[in-house]
Design a protein around this motif. Structure first.
Motif, PDB file in Angstrom:
ATOM      1  N   THR A  26      93.576  12.569  53.756  1.00 10.70           N
ATOM      2  CA  THR A  26      91.420  12.719  54.373  1.00 10.70           C
ATOM      3  C   THR A  26      90.908  11.285  53.242  1.00 10.70           C
ATOM      4  O   THR A  26      90.147   9.993  53.552  1.00 10.70           O
ATOM      5  CB  THR A  26      91.157  13.934  53.188  1.00 10.70           C
ATOM      6  OG1 THR A  26      92.519  14.870  53.686  1.00 10.70           O
ATOM      7  CG2 THR A  26      89.389  13.911  53.502  1.00 10.70           C
ATOM      8  N   VAL A  30      88.863   8.527  54.738  1.00 14.71           N
ATOM      9  CA  VAL A  30      87.231   8.246  54.391  1.00 14.71           C
ATOM     10  C   VAL A  30      86.733   6.441  53.702  1.00 14.71           C
ATOM     11  O   VAL A  30      86.025   6.239  54.003  1.00 14.71           O
ATOM     12  CB  VAL A  30      86.847   9.079  52.962  1.00 14.71           C
ATOM     13  CG1 VAL A  30      86.060   8.943  51.830  1.00 14.71           C
ATOM     14  CG2 VAL A  30      86.812   9.957  52.845  1.00 14.71           C
ATOM     15  N   ASP A  33      86.853   4.694  57.194  1.00 15.02           N
ATOM     16  CA  ASP A  33      85.309   4.996  57.974  1.00 15.02           C
ATOM     17  C   ASP A  33      85.226   3.716  56.518  1.00 15.02           C
ATOM     18  O   ASP A  33      84.069   3.103  57.766  1.00 15.02           O
ATOM     19  CB  ASP A  33      85.375   6.174  57.870  1.00 15.02           C
ATOM     20  CG  ASP A  33      83.773   6.217  57.892  1.00 15.02           C
ATOM     21  OD1 ASP A  33      83.342   6.040  59.227  1.00 15.02           O
ATOM     22  OD2 ASP A  33      82.878   6.094  57.474  1.00 15.02           O
ATOM     23  N   ARG A  34      84.858   3.706  55.351  1.00 14.86           N
ATOM     24  CA  ARG A  34      83.593   2.686  55.204  1.00 14.86           C
ATOM     25  C   ARG A  34      84.065   1.350  54.555  1.00 14.86           C
ATOM     26  O   ARG A  34      83.152   0.756  55.026  1.00 14.86           O
ATOM     27  CB  ARG A  34      84.025   3.360  53.663  1.00 14.86           C
ATOM     28  CG  ARG A  34      83.075   2.709  52.064  1.00 14.86           C
ATOM     29  CD  ARG A  34      81.741   3.340  52.659  1.00 14.86           C
ATOM     30  NE  ARG A  34      81.270   4.222  52.084  1.00 14.86           N
ATOM     31  CZ  ARG A  34      80.726   4.606  51.573  1.00 14.86           C
ATOM     32  NH1 ARG A  34      80.269   3.685  50.353  1.00 14.86           N
ATOM     33  NH2 ARG A  34      79.891   6.119  51.123  1.00 14.86           N
TER      34      ARG A  34
ATOM     35  N   ASP B   2      78.665  11.405  48.410  1.00 10.81           N
ATOM     36  CA  ASP B   2      78.051  10.517  49.650  1.00 10.81           C
ATOM     37  C   ASP B   2      78.394  11.353  51.334  1.00 10.81           C
ATOM     38  O   ASP B   2      78.865  12.201  51.738  1.00 10.81           O
ATOM     39  CB  ASP B   2      77.487   9.327  49.610  1.00 10.81           C
ATOM     40  CG  ASP B   2      79.208   9.244  49.953  1.00 10.81           C
ATOM     41  OD1 ASP B   2      79.407   8.642  51.081  1.00 10.81           O
ATOM     42  OD2 ASP B   2      79.707   7.983  48.763  1.00 10.81           O
ATOM     43  N   ARG B   4      78.151   9.851  54.123  1.00  7.36           N
ATOM     44  CA  ARG B   4      79.157   9.418  54.988  1.00  7.36           C
ATOM     45  C   ARG B   4      80.683   9.618  54.797  1.00  7.36           C
ATOM     46  O   ARG B   4      81.226  10.240  55.323  1.00  7.36           O
ATOM     47  CB  ARG B   4      79.353   7.186  54.549  1.00  7.36           C
ATOM     48  CG  ARG B   4      80.280   7.233  55.623  1.00  7.36           C
ATOM     49  CD  ARG B   4      79.720   5.508  56.289  1.00  7.36           C
ATOM     50  NE  ARG B   4      80.714   4.779  57.026  1.00  7.36           N
ATOM     51  CZ  ARG B   4      80.191   4.211  58.430  1.00  7.36           C
ATOM     52  NH1 ARG B   4      78.331   5.426  58.071  1.00  7.36           N
ATOM     53  NH2 ARG B   4      80.785   3.942  59.299  1.00  7.36           N
ATOM     54  N   SER B   5      80.720  10.031  53.576  1.00  7.29           N
ATOM     55  CA  SER B   5      82.285  10.089  52.842  1.00  7.29           C
ATOM     56  C   SER B   5      82.847  11.870  53.164  1.00  7.29           C
ATOM     57  O   SER B   5      83.733  12.079  54.037  1.00  7.29           O
ATOM     58  CB  SER B   5      82.450  10.054  51.582  1.00  7.29           C
ATOM     59  OG  SER B   5      82.431   8.891  50.697  1.00  7.29           O
ATOM     60  N   ALA B   8      83.163  12.042  57.260  1.00  4.78           N
ATOM     61  CA  ALA B   8      84.525  10.944  57.146  1.00  4.78           C
ATOM     62  C   ALA B   8      85.697  11.522  57.414  1.00  4.78           C
ATOM     63  O   ALA B   8      86.546  12.477  58.086  1.00  4.78           O
ATOM     64  CB  ALA B   8      84.747   9.794  56.969  1.00  4.78           C
ATOM     65  N   ALA B   9      85.651  12.869  56.097  1.00  8.75           N
ATOM     66  CA  ALA B   9      86.854  13.546  55.745  1.00  8.75           C
ATOM     67  C   ALA B   9      86.537  14.629  56.819  1.00  8.75           C
ATOM     68  O   ALA B   9      87.153  14.902  57.069  1.00  8.75           O
ATOM     69  CB  ALA B   9      86.409  14.226  54.080  1.00  8.75           C
TER      70      ALA B   9
END
Lengths: 90, 348
Positions: A26, A30, A33-34, B2, B4-5, B8-9
């Motif tokens: 996971t 993350v 994606d970042r 945050d 976004r994280s 995404a997760a």
């Protein structure tokens, strides 16, 4: 006292270890994606060409990263050797 | 964490769930078919004996349990995400006007507080933000539906509307109002009462209804087994995904209460999960109930619903498979799916 989680494998250690794998997976997504978002914004700002980071790195760039790769591989796999890092008895 | 994280997760966990839904489940079903071709099991216990010790089933079961656990409780889980935003979330609730009536003295039943359903830490009423956690979690309850998740409730409402618009509706176990919303939207002339045990869920439901400017709905904190409504005051009593969360005795009492509340000729209809009699489907469903902290899924599946309803004086008793989306195979789906069904009966 916390209740015990359900188990699905003969050795409960596998249940727990696979949980660590999923937590890391996971976290990897993350980060991916970042990183993707960062690259897109850098490209939009003209700091990198679109696709530039996806192209194969040149020999010089690969050589520059070699020490870091080596250290990461060693740190990842060293526990498989089963050696003590500090003295203990028993 | 945050935004976004978190996204995404959660997106990653949902993708993993989709893989489980199609590929892992598909492989397990293929393995079962292969083994069952030699000696077909007649009971879920025989399926367990056939598959339960295989590596594939162990991973199937592990992933079902733990993808849900990560969804709610991991570093990027729904619970910590919403807890970090607690004050802003509560401050953002719209003024419900007369749409909300809570009962701080309500005693919740023991079966309800004993288990954190869906692996939601603290359950759906354990803290003031629980409604927000549940709402966010429900968006991916049916992994393959994606953005069409709202359609499911509208489809159920449309089935009930097919025989004419009801004028007085009771939605039992309404949660944060996801099932109630299509009723107040579809039947603007109807008076809709929606009840639940969870104050945090009702507060969110009433906030959503206020934002919708709905004038025909009221959310009240009440036990569906013993409401304070008059006899024969409703022509439709309904629930969505409620009865599988109750023990059989409580299910029967909720049916009896629905019978009391219905006018003669009125209809009771529950959208819920009832697996086919086929043993693999039952084995999968019973395991899902265990792993998702829903211990009454199996007892419901083993209840004689027709017998119970007939004994209470209902007629026109029907239990029909329900397709949650167009093109779904309700008999033999290649991918894992909830065994949706509509339990319907009419007061004589």
């Amino acid at each position: 006292m916390a209740r015990s989680e359900q188990t699905f494998f003969e050795d409960e250690a596998l249940d727990r270890a696979f949980g660590v794998v999923m937590a890391l997976a996971t976290e990897v997504q993350v980060l991916r994606d970042r990183l993707g978002a960062l690259e897109a914004r850098l490209a939009a700002a003209g700091l990198v060409e679109a696709g530039e980071l996806a192209a194969a790195p040149g020999d010089e760039e690969r050589a520059a990263g070699e020490a870091d790769r080596r250290a990461f591989a060693a740190a990842l796999l060293e526990p498989l050797l089963g050696r003590q890092s500090s003295k203990s008895v028993g | 964490m945050d935004e976004r994280s978190f996204v995404a997760a959660q997106d990653f966990l949902l993708e993993a769930k989709k893989y489980w839904t199609t590929e892992i489940y598909g492989a397990l079903k293929a393995d079962y078919r292969h083994k069952a071709a030699k000696a077909a099991p007649g009971e879920p216990a025989e399926v367990r004996a056939m598959l339960g010790e295989t590596v594939l089933y162990r991973y199937y079961a592990w992933l079902e349990r733990h993808l849900q656990r990560f969804k709610y409780s991991g570093r990027y889980g729904l619970a910590p995400y919403h807890r970090e935003r607690r004050e802003a979330l509560l401050a953002g609730l719209a003024d419900p006007g007369g749409r909300l009536a809570l009962d701080p003295d309500l005693d919740v039943p023991k079966y309800y507080s004993a288990v954190d359903i869906h692996q939601h830490p603290g359950g759906v009423s354990g803290e003031d933000i629980a409604g927000f956690v549940y709402e966010r979690g429900s968006r991916s309850t049916t992994p393959m539906l994606g953005a069409r998740h709202r359609d499911l409730h509208q489809r159920f409402t449309d089935i009930l509307a097919a025989e004419g618009a009801p004028s007085r509706i009771l939605d039992m176990g309404c949660g944060f109002g996801k099932s109630t919303r299509p009723f107040y939207d579809s039947f603007p002339e109807a008076r809709i009462e929606a009840i639940d045990l969870s104050a945090p869920c009702l507060a969110l439901a009433a906030s959503i209804a206020a934002e919708d400017q709905a004038r025909n709905v009221r959310y009240r904190q009440m036990d569906a087994l013993a409401t304070d409504y008059d006899d024969a005051g409703f022509d439709l009593v309904t629930s969505t995904m409620l009865i599988h969360e109750m023990p059989p005795e409580e299910i029967e009492r909720s049916f009896a209460e629905a019978h009391r509340l219905l006018a003669p000729g009125g209809r009771m209809a529950h959208l819920d999960f009832l697996p086919a009699s086929e043993p693999f489907a039952r084995f999968i469903h019973y395991g899902h109930g265990r792993r998702n902290n829903e211990p009454f899924m199996r007892p419901l599946a083993e209840m004689d619903l027709e017998g119970v309803l007939a004994g209470l004086g209902f007629r026109d008793i029907e239990i029909q498979p329900f397709a949650e989306a167009d093109g779904v195979d309700t008999v033999d789906s290649a991918a894992w799916r909830f065994p949706w069904a509509v339990v319907s009966a009419r007061k004589a």
